[in-house]
Design a protein around this motif. Sequence first.
Motif, mmCIF file in Angstrom:
data_model
loop_
_atom_site.group_PDB
_atom_site.id
_atom_site.type_symbol
_atom_site.label_atom_id
_atom_site.label_comp_id
_atom_site.label_asym_id
_atom_site.label_seq_id
_atom_site.Cartn_x
_atom_site.Cartn_y
_atom_site.Cartn_z
ATOM 1 N N TRP A 26 0.772 -1.330 -0.062
ATOM 2 C CA TRP A 26 0.086 -0.156 -0.339
ATOM 3 C C TRP A 26 1.222 0.888 -0.047
ATOM 4 O O TRP A 26 2.022 1.614 0.528
ATOM 5 C CB TRP A 26 -0.834 -0.262 1.134
ATOM 6 N N CYS A 27 0.806 2.037 -0.030
ATOM 7 C CA CYS A 27 1.535 3.617 -0.302
ATOM 8 C C CYS A 27 1.235 3.410 1.018
ATOM 9 O O CYS A 27 0.988 3.370 2.080
ATOM 10 C CB CYS A 27 0.173 4.865 -0.742
ATOM 11 N N CYS A 82 -0.955 5.056 4.033
ATOM 12 C CA CYS A 82 -2.342 4.767 4.170
ATOM 13 C C CYS A 82 -3.176 3.652 5.180
ATOM 14 O O CYS A 82 -2.387 3.470 6.248
ATOM 15 C CB CYS A 82 -2.331 3.736 2.678
ATOM 16 N N CYS A 89 -7.454 -1.573 -3.503
ATOM 17 C CA CYS A 89 -6.897 -1.829 -2.745
ATOM 18 C C CYS A 89 -6.657 -2.408 -1.503
ATOM 19 O O CYS A 89 -5.643 -3.145 -0.712
ATOM 20 C CB CYS A 89 -6.541 0.024 -2.302
ATOM 21 N N ASN A 132 -13.128 4.255 2.044
ATOM 22 C CA ASN A 132 -11.780 5.539 1.731
ATOM 23 C C ASN A 132 -13.288 7.091 1.445
ATOM 24 O O ASN A 132 -12.735 7.644 0.400
ATOM 25 C CB ASN A 132 -11.045 5.329 1.522
ATOM 26 N N GLY A 191 -9.175 3.649 -4.673
ATOM 27 C CA GLY A 191 -7.595 4.161 -4.996
ATOM 28 C C GLY A 191 -7.173 2.683 -6.739
ATOM 29 O O GLY A 191 -6.558 4.160 -6.991
ATOM 30 N N GLN A 241 -11.682 5.121 6.864
ATOM 31 C CA GLN A 241 -9.937 5.185 6.193
ATOM 32 C C GLN A 241 -8.889 5.927 5.483
ATOM 33 O O GLN A 241 -9.732 5.860 4.490
ATOM 34 C CB GLN A 241 -9.559 3.342 5.392
ATOM 35 N N CYS A 287 -7.433 7.947 2.244
ATOM 36 C CA CYS A 287 -6.893 7.311 1.214
ATOM 37 C C CYS A 287 -5.668 8.997 1.119
ATOM 38 O O CYS A 287 -5.988 9.675 1.094
ATOM 39 C CB CYS A 287 -7.040 7.285 0.096
ATOM 40 N N ILE A 288 -4.197 8.418 1.854
ATOM 41 C CA ILE A 288 -3.490 9.960 1.992
ATOM 42 C C ILE A 288 -3.333 9.975 -0.134
ATOM 43 O O ILE A 288 -3.668 11.510 0.031
ATOM 44 C CB ILE A 288 -2.150 9.276 2.413
ATOM 45 N N VAL A 289 -3.323 8.786 -0.847
ATOM 46 C CA VAL A 289 -2.800 9.698 -1.696
ATOM 47 C C VAL A 289 -4.336 10.474 -2.998
ATOM 48 O O VAL A 289 -4.060 11.227 -3.678
ATOM 49 C CB VAL A 289 -2.577 8.531 -3.058
ATOM 50 N N TYR A 290 -5.085 10.333 -2.180
ATOM 51 C CA TYR A 290 -6.265 10.257 -3.474
ATOM 52 C C TYR A 290 -7.244 10.965 -3.189
ATOM 53 O O TYR A 290 -8.154 12.250 -3.565
ATOM 54 C CB TYR A 290 -7.162 9.325 -3.960
HETATM 55 S S1 SF4 Z 1 -3.931 4.551 -3.240
HETATM 56 FE FE1 SF4 Z 1 -5.317 4.896 -1.183
HETATM 57 S S2 SF4 Z 1 -6.124 3.622 -0.580
HETATM 58 FE FE2 SF4 Z 1 -5.455 2.745 -2.456
HETATM 59 S S3 SF4 Z 1 -3.006 1.798 -1.192
HETATM 60 FE FE3 SF4 Z 1 -3.223 3.781 -2.182
HETATM 61 S S4 SF4 Z 1 -3.384 5.551 0.367
HETATM 62 FE FE4 SF4 Z 1 -4.199 3.144 0.396
#
Ligand code: SF4
Lengths: 621, 339
Positions: B21-22, B25, B56, B126, B130, B203, B205-208
Amino acid sequence: MNVIAAVPHDREMRELESVVVRFAGDSGDGMQLTGSQFTVATALEGSDLATFPDFPAEIRAPVGTTYGVSAFQINFGSSRVLTAGDAPDVLVAMNPAALKVNIGDLRAGGLLVVDTGSFNERNFQKAGYEANPLTDNSLAAYQVLSIDMSAMTLEAVKSFELSQKEALRCKNMWTLGLTLWMFGRPRQPIVEWLKAKFAKRPDIAEANIAALNAGHAYGETAELSGQVKRYAIGKASLEPGLYRTVTGGQALAWGLVAASELAKLPIFFGSYPITPASPVLHHLASMKEFGVMTFQAEDEIAAICSAIGASYAGALGVTSSSGPGIALKGEAIGLAIATELPLVILNTQRAGPSTGLPTKTEQSDLYQAVYGRNGDAPMPVLAAATPADCFNMAIEAARLAVKYMTPVMLLSDGYIANAAEPWKLPDLKSLKPFPVTFRTEKEGFHPFLRDPKTLARVWAVPGTPGLQHRIGGIERNYDSGHISYDAANHQRMTETRRNKVLGIANDIPLQTTESGNSSGKLAVVGWGSTYGAIEQAVRRARKDGLDVSHIHLRYIWPLPRNLGELLRGFEKVIVPEMNTGQLLTVLRSEYLVPAQGLNKISGQPFKIADILAAIHQTLGA
Amino acid sequence: MNEPLPKLLPKDFATDQEVRWCPGCGDYAILRGVQKALADIGARPETTVFISGIGCSSRFPYYMATYGFHTIHGRAPSFATGIKLVNPKLDVWIVTGDGDGLSIGGNHLLHVLRRNVDVQILLFNNEIYGLTKGQYSPTSKIGTRSPSTPMGSVDAPLSPCSFALGAGARFIARSIDTAQKQLPDLLARAHAHKGASFVEIYQNCIVYNDGVFEAFTDKALAADSQIWVEHGKPMLYGKDGKKGLRLKPGTLELEVVAVGENGVSPSDILVHDETNKTLAHLLINLERPKFPAVLGVIYCNPAAEYEEAVEAQMEAARTAKSGASLEKVLKSGRTWVVE
Ligand code: SF4
């Protein structure tokens, strides 16, 4: 037998060593029951037979309409009967709509029996007749027997004081009684059946019996003398043994139960109702005492996924559907291929595409079965040839599934599913067991450890100490089973999956001919429910001195390893199919043979005559 | 004879697979929470199975040293149902997300809850897709801008717990990925519950969709914006524990009150009854930020589980038809002898 038909001399009439009878009426007239009971009485007399129930897609189509017509055809005889027959010799039409839909099939000179009680203005209109067809001379080519069966039935059951509606429901038994008389078949089995069926309503049982007897008596008391000939159909020379009639749906269910005993695995059957596949679900749902668990899922996808889950947990997972449902299962089939889990997938084919003709038969899912998935996703495909053959092929599908850790698709079709034929009961003790062993040894374990010979992976089920592992749809490393995005590994795994399935060719019988020599002028190659029509046509052509053989494939993928060689031994190959040429394409692409198709996509089975004509044409004879 | 099995630690439930995972996350925290919960409850790896779909969250089984099946998109409940029916002794956990469980797999989630199959369902919410790179999901708020909704999403979001309640779930709980103190206990309760247990886990999702739950997950704001409900206890929260929920007099709705203010006494505060479906409905549908995020076991009201009912029928058939054989079945009905 007292009254006998004249022994026919012309070629057409020779067929009277067998007779084709079709019962046709409104959906509500009970024609399927009449037909199936006539079948029982006929089978008990030792005739060979084949049936073809043909019913509308609508559950309760409006009364009297042509699209509400339901028909049941039976072909029975003293010689081997392999199809439900081309053209009926006798047509029973319970109303004008039934006459309209079916009269075109009756052979010239054939006997037409109609219930004049339903031949009235309203019904003419509904059937689209402008005038009474019984009086406008349009039926001159046939021998017509007009009887007011409705009135006769009401009269026969008068003393039971039923409602008019209930009383008229007995009409099919009156008809059956008359037909039984015509062919010298016993009434007793029907009487017993009625008593059992209406055990809770003895008055209804007795009324039906009275109607049955009245119909029989009507023939017997010479009211028909001079008008109708009776036919003597002798006993067929079938192989000695204990027989019963069986439909494809029953045979599939029983074959699966037999397979479960041979594999020593419980059956988990995940399914979603669909015509014409549902009978298998119904049969198995009432066989829980055999450890068969049936699960009516919320949809086709859940049905297969639950079955894959069941296999993962150590049962024999089975799912069943028809074309449209199989399409929905496609992604999950791919997962079963990828994770190499055993699974039996039954496809009772129907006419497509999309909803198509749900109650009509077709063999048009062969491409779907062999090729219809994303990715390189090889899967063994088998095809049952007859209703009884479903028993053996269900066992074979299960055997290959557990031995090779693969989903296996078994093709049947609407005709096989519903048609009945006599079946010599198999000696269950002679069936070869194929007990499954689950992996329990921890040493050296990984989930994609393979048998070097079959290439099957080990089957390790949750609950086994020390063998915890993860599987899934992402490509797996050949040597560890862990997920892997490695290019070379993907190539190796794809090839391994292909080779595993192709290797099954070494574990299935060599292809033989059903009749005829193993080389010569012409081979007629079929698969599935065209079996009877092809076999009869080939036998007749051979009697006429033509050099033709019948090859019938039960293994569609992989193909038998000698098939290419066998086909090359014939100057010409024709492939009759109820599709536009699907097996044909496979054979041409696999063997580069100049095979020609013979294709029928009308929702109706091939007639013997269709194939015979093609044989003659191909051989220029 | 039976040696006591060694006590396992959370790390005993971790695999040697690299977690993909990122960084940052929320899934990492949930993984820790689940591994701790399994150790706490004395779960056995050989009888524990993690089933997932696609997304994810669905990578989860690869990181658990138990049995695991990473299946296809949205269908994990169907696989789990087959597994449980064949072997009810297995301890089956389903890991899913808002897209997997409520979009493509909504139908199966509905039916696994309705049937009351004895599984634990962890839905990582989230509010975004993701794995497919950030499209809005069925739980995204209206106006969510994403690659597929550049002008903002226009469709109303779904409340996972409300969906579960409507589907007939008998155990509904809610948590936060980072709630390391509460999450393992909550999962232990879900595990103890017979029948389907549904746990929604917010949860990040740090990226999106970074910070989408910040308004109540942020440490500084948590006390005043979260309420952890507990059966039999008054529903109080806030830094000083004085805020609470009560039934608004004369209505069938809840309101936030402060004990000691406007004549509100401690006895006015509603006591949580997790067996009360109406209360569960009210709690699940409280909207933030007017109300706190309701966390903990919201509803628990066990009923007969599906596998047992199915097995009971199998047993009844075996008893009623003891001595059945396939041979007898084949010979039943009409048979005849050809000589
Ligand atoms: S995209 Fe978002 S939910 Fe998926 S692993 Fe990365 S941080 Fe977690």
